[in-house]
Design a protein around this motif. Structure first.
Motif, PDB file in Angstrom:
ATOM      1  N   LEU A  20      -6.716   1.380  -3.712  1.00  0.00           N
ATOM      2  CA  LEU A  20      -6.172   0.024  -3.666  1.00  0.00           C
ATOM      3  C   LEU A  20      -7.343  -0.911  -3.399  1.00  0.00           C
ATOM      4  O   LEU A  20      -8.119  -0.675  -2.470  1.00  0.00           O
ATOM      5  CB  LEU A  20      -5.136  -0.076  -2.552  1.00  0.00           C
ATOM      6  CG  LEU A  20      -4.248  -1.306  -2.476  1.00  0.00           C
ATOM      7  CD1 LEU A  20      -3.341  -1.388  -3.702  1.00  0.00           C
ATOM      8  CD2 LEU A  20      -3.380  -1.259  -1.207  1.00  0.00           C
ATOM      9  N   ALA A  31       0.842  -1.200   0.000  1.00  0.00           N
ATOM     10  CA  ALA A  31       0.000   0.000   0.000  1.00  0.00           C
ATOM     11  C   ALA A  31       0.873   1.245   0.000  1.00  0.00           C
ATOM     12  O   ALA A  31       0.603   2.219  -0.718  1.00  0.00           O
ATOM     13  CB  ALA A  31      -0.930  -0.001   1.216  1.00  0.00           C
ATOM     14  N   TRP A  75      -6.047   5.767   3.881  1.00  0.00           N
ATOM     15  CA  TRP A  75      -4.728   5.238   4.244  1.00  0.00           C
ATOM     16  C   TRP A  75      -3.927   6.270   5.030  1.00  0.00           C
ATOM     17  O   TRP A  75      -3.278   5.937   6.023  1.00  0.00           O
ATOM     18  CB  TRP A  75      -4.006   4.833   2.960  1.00  0.00           C
ATOM     19  CG  TRP A  75      -2.588   4.408   3.119  1.00  0.00           C
ATOM     20  CD1 TRP A  75      -2.133   3.209   3.571  1.00  0.00           C
ATOM     21  CD2 TRP A  75      -1.421   5.172   2.778  1.00  0.00           C
ATOM     22  NE1 TRP A  75      -0.762   3.183   3.553  1.00  0.00           N
ATOM     23  CE2 TRP A  75      -0.301   4.373   3.064  1.00  0.00           C
ATOM     24  CE3 TRP A  75      -1.233   6.458   2.262  1.00  0.00           C
ATOM     25  CZ2 TRP A  75       0.997   4.820   2.845  1.00  0.00           C
ATOM     26  CZ3 TRP A  75       0.059   6.891   2.037  1.00  0.00           C
ATOM     27  CH2 TRP A  75       1.152   6.085   2.329  1.00  0.00           C
TER      28      TRP A  75
END
Length: 228
Positions: free
Chosen positions: A144, A132, A191
């Protein structure tokens, strides 16, 4: 040198416990041995393609052939990067990162397997966090994606830990019965908002052209990233 002709051979991802990279010949053989030892409880099948049902020797050979086939089919428009995961210098599994027309789609997807004796130690989440980081920090990805059967608690747990959100379902026939897959999606913003392991990356700049990209999204050797 091999990296002059195929730069991904020089790519290295490192986390506090792991190194992810393409394996050498004997390291690939050792990875095949890990698969031969077992990848999951025989009573449960986590994969759509039932490669783990092969006898141990054939299962090991399939790992070798599949690895070579993915690299052999590589093009800048569609590529699959089967990184071997090493812990203390020994292979423990595979973390795949793949994309199609990445410069346009800005989307990568993942798949993985981990030797059974290396499971339940947090390795699965650490190795996915590593790719990632590669995708979001170096390859310009904005999303992702991943997927898992609805009863695959281990894989779904990794996705939840990293901040993935539901992205729909897929219904599949498996030997006469219905099995449902959950699609999952991690945005770069989600993220950034999560704590994550430190990851350093080496050797990515020479890979960018072969991945269908131009200038790097970040420096070739980035600083460890402890989290938001």
């Amino acid at each position: 040198m091999l990296i002059d002709h195929f730069p991904p051979a020089g790519l290295r991802l490192r986390t506090p416990r792991l190194e992810l990279r393409l394996p050498g010949t004997e390291e690939l053989a050792a990875l095949a041995d890990v698969a031969a030892e077992g990848v999951h409880d025989p009573a449960y099948m986590p994969f759509r393609i039932r490669w783990t049902e092969l006898p141990p020797a054939e299962r090991a050979r399939s790992v070798v052939l599949h690895h070579w086939s993915l690299l052999g089919q590589w093009t800048p428009h569609a590529w699959k990067l089967p990184l071997t995961v090493f812990r203390d210098g020994a292979p423990v599994g595979v973390q795949l990162l793949k994309a199609s027309d990445l410069a346009v789609t800005t989307e990568c997807s993942t798949a993985s397997w981990l030797g059974r004796r290396h499971q339940r130690q947090g390795i699965g989440s650490e190795m996915r966090a590593a790719v990632a980081h590669l995708a979001f920090t170096h390859l310009g990805a904005t999303e992702l994606v991943s997927s898992a059967f609805t009863d695959n608690a281990a894989s779904l747990g990794v996705s939840a830990k990293l901040g993935y959100a539901d992205d729909g379902i897929e219904r599949h026939e498996d030997r006469g019965r219905l099995r449902v897959i959950r699609r999952l999606r991690l945005t770069r913003q989600a993220w950034l908002e999560r704590e994550r392991p430190e990851v350093t990356v080496d050797g990515v700049t020479p890979c960018l052209e072969l991945m269908g990209l131009g200038l790097p999204a970040a420096s070739d050797h980035d600083r460890p990233h402890p989290g938001a």
